[in-house]
Design a protein around this motif. Structure first.
Motif, mmCIF file in Angstrom:
data_model
loop_
_atom_site.group_PDB
_atom_site.id
_atom_site.type_symbol
_atom_site.label_atom_id
_atom_site.label_comp_id
_atom_site.label_asym_id
_atom_site.label_seq_id
_atom_site.Cartn_x
_atom_site.Cartn_y
_atom_site.Cartn_z
ATOM 1 N N ARG A 1 0.847 -1.190 0.000
ATOM 2 C CA ARG A 1 0.000 0.000 0.000
ATOM 3 C C ARG A 1 0.882 1.238 0.000
ATOM 4 N NH1 ARG A 1 -5.200 -1.245 0.941
ATOM 5 N NH2 ARG A 1 -5.521 -3.433 1.484
ATOM 6 N N ASP A 2 0.432 2.287 -0.724
ATOM 7 C CA ASP A 2 1.208 3.528 -0.656
ATOM 8 C C ASP A 2 0.821 4.248 0.631
ATOM 9 O OD1 ASP A 2 -1.082 5.075 -0.861
ATOM 10 O OD2 ASP A 2 -0.904 5.321 -3.029
ATOM 11 N N LYS A 3 1.391 5.355 0.821
ATOM 12 C CA LYS A 3 1.293 6.040 2.107
ATOM 13 C C LYS A 3 -0.143 6.432 2.447
ATOM 14 C CE LYS A 3 1.684 10.248 1.668
ATOM 15 N NZ LYS A 3 0.300 9.898 1.790
ATOM 16 N N ILE B 1 -0.617 -0.392 -4.417
ATOM 17 C CA ILE B 1 0.235 -0.069 -5.578
ATOM 18 C C ILE B 1 0.198 -1.277 -6.508
ATOM 19 C CG2 ILE B 1 2.601 0.465 -6.305
ATOM 20 C CD1 ILE B 1 3.070 1.602 -3.481
ATOM 21 N N ARG C 1 6.110 5.288 -8.968
ATOM 22 C CA ARG C 1 4.936 6.041 -8.511
ATOM 23 C C ARG C 1 5.338 6.937 -7.354
ATOM 24 N NH1 ARG C 1 0.371 4.135 -10.724
ATOM 25 N NH2 ARG C 1 0.666 2.200 -11.927
ATOM 26 N N LYS D 1 4.282 9.166 -3.932
ATOM 27 C CA LYS D 1 3.687 8.696 -2.680
ATOM 28 C C LYS D 1 2.168 8.595 -2.768
ATOM 29 C CE LYS D 1 2.673 11.878 -0.011
ATOM 30 N NZ LYS D 1 1.492 11.425 -0.719
ATOM 31 N N ASP D 2 1.585 9.320 -3.704
ATOM 32 C CA ASP D 2 0.133 9.257 -3.819
ATOM 33 C C ASP D 2 -0.283 8.263 -4.897
ATOM 34 O OD1 ASP D 2 -0.235 11.137 -1.826
ATOM 35 O OD2 ASP D 2 0.267 12.761 -3.224
ATOM 36 N N GLY D 3 0.695 7.543 -5.431
ATOM 37 C CA GLY D 3 0.351 6.479 -6.374
ATOM 38 C C GLY D 3 0.360 6.914 -7.825
#
Lengths: 97, 97, 97, 97, 97, 97, 97
Positions: free
Chosen positions: B49-51, B56, C49, C51-53
C-alpha cells in the motif's frame, strides 16, 4: 500467569511447527524438533496506521498457515508454551493445500 | 506438506531457470545447473500500500519471464521444489521474445 | 534466448558507448574499448509512482544520448549483447549536438 | 562529440572559476589554476518533483555566479572542457556584486 | 570579487562574534580572538519547501543575534571577510537583551 | 552579554537541578552537585512544523518540572549561568507532586 | 521529590514485575528478583502526532498488563521506586487471563 496475548499494532503471534520427531515410529534424530519455517497464526494485532492515521488491514488472520522468514521474529513464552511474534509485513506468504 | 504459496504484500514467487545440463547430448560440466538471472513468475502478492493506504499495482504477473537482480531474493522450499521470493520492485524487467 | 527487455518501474536499459579502437586506421591501444560515460537509451520502464500512487514521468526516452554517472548501474547480458540498467534518477543529463 | 548537456532533474551544470595564473604579469605559482569555490551556471535541469509530483522550482538559473560547497559535485568532460554537476540544493548561494 | 551573498534555500549567512582581545586595555591572551557561539545574521535564504511545495518560513531574520551550535556550519570567505553558513534549523535560539 | 534566549523551532531551554550539597548541615561529598535527571523549563520555542507546514504544539511550557533523558541535550552558557537545550520530543515526562 | 510522572508524547510508564523471591516459603535463589518481560502500565502519554498533526491513539491504557520487549526502555527512579519508560509502539502485546 496470563493465558492469552493480544498483540499490539501489526504484530502476529505465531505457533511454530516443529519437524516430526519420528515418522512411522522411526526416530529422526538429526532434524528432530528443529524449527521449520512454517507456523500457524494464533492471534493478530489491530494493524498499524498509515501516515494519515487510518488502519492498514492485516495480511493474515487467525488460523492461517504461514511461511516464516529465515531471520527475525521475537521468541516469547506464555505460561509453558513457546511462541514467536512477527510483524505482519515480515511474513512471506500464506500456505494453501 | 502445503502445495501452494500465496505471497504476501508485494512479494513475487519465482521459479528460477537453470543452465541446461547438456545441449544436443553434450554435457556442459562447468555451467551445468548454475542459476541463471532469469525466472518465471509462479504467483504474485496483492501488492503493497502507498502512504495513503491504496494498493500499488504489481509490475509483473503470473507467467511472466523476468530478469532477476544479481543479489537479493530469499530461497525457499515448497515440498521438494526450490523457489525464490523477490519483492516486485527488485525485479529488473520482463523478458519478451 | 529472449531478445527484448521491458524495464520495470523507473529503470532504463542503456547501450554503453565504447572508445573507438582505432581512428583513421591508427590503433589506440591504451583506451581501446574502454567504457565511456556516454550511452544510448534502448528502452525505458513505465516510471515509479510517487507517494500518492501517480506515475512520475521518466526524464529520458528511447534513443536519447545520455551522460552516465561514474558509478552505479547493473551490467546485464541479453543474448550475446552487454547492456547496463540505470535508474532514471541516476542519469546525469541528455547530450545534444 | 556532443557539445551541449541538458542536466536531468535538479542538476546544475557549472563552469568552475580558476584562480588567475598571474596578476599584472606576476606569476602566482602557488595558487595558480587552483579551483575556487565559485563558478558560473551553464545550464539547469527542469527540477525535481515533490512528493505530490509537482516540480520544485530551481533556486539558480543560467548565468548566475554561485558559491560552491567545499565537497561534492561530479567532475565531467564535455569535449575538451571540464565542468562540474551539482544538485541545486547543494549550492550555497548566489554571488552579487 | 563579489561583495554580497544571497543564501539559497534555508541557509543563513552569519558573522561570528570573536572574544574581545583586551578589556580595559588588559590583553586577554588565552581566549583572545576565539570564536564565540554567538553571531549576527547577515542575510537569509528564501527558505526550504515542505513536502507539498510551500515555503517553510525562516526562524531568523537579518540583524538577529543568534546562539550557534557547537558543531556544524560551513566557513566561507567573501572578499577578505570570514563568514559562516548555517541551516536555519541548526541555529539554537535568538539572543535578546 | 545577552540575558534571554528565545529557543528556535521545538527547542526547550532547561535549568537543570543539582543534588543538594548538604542536608541538615551534613555535607554529602559524593553526590554533591551532581546533575539530576530533573530540571525546570525556562523558555520554549514556537514548535516544529509538520509535513504540511502547520506548527506542532509543544508538549511542555515555561515553569514545568521535567524528567530529562540520560543522554542528549546541549549544554550552553548564558552570561554566567549554565543551561541545557533539549528538543521537546526528547523530554521524558512532566513531574507532578 | 515529585510523586507522579505524566509521560510525554507516546511514552508509557511501566512498573515491571519481578520473579517471586520464594514460592510456598521455598527460596528461589537463582531467578529471585530477576526482571520478567511483563509489567503493569502506570500512566500513558497523550500520544504522538501523525504526519498531518492528528494524535495517533495509544495502544495501551493505565492498568493494562503488558508483554515487554527483551531490549529497550529507559529505567528511571521516581522517589525510591524503579520504573521503566517504553514507547507505545515498542510494547509487544496486552496479557489477558
Amino acid at each position: 500467569m496470563a493465558k492469552r496475548l493480544v498483540p499490539l499494532l501489526d504484530r502476529v503471534l505465531v505457533k511454530r511447527l516443529e519437524a516430526p520427531k519420528s515418522i512411522g515410529g522411526i526416530l529422526l534424530p538429526e532434524s528432530a524438533g528443529t524449527k521449520l519455517n512454517e507456523g500457524t497464526v494464533v492471534s493478530v494485532g489491530p494493524g498499524r496506521r498509515d501516515k494519515d492515521g487510518s488502519l492498514i488491514p492485516m495480511g493474515v488472520s487467525t488460523g492461517d498457515k504461514v511461511l516464516l522468514p529465515q531471520y527475525g521474529g521475537s521468541e516469547i513464552k506464555l505460561g509453558d508454551d513457546d511462541y514467536f511474534i512477527f510483524r505482519d509485513e515480515d511474513l512471506l506468504g500464506i500456505l494453501k493445500d
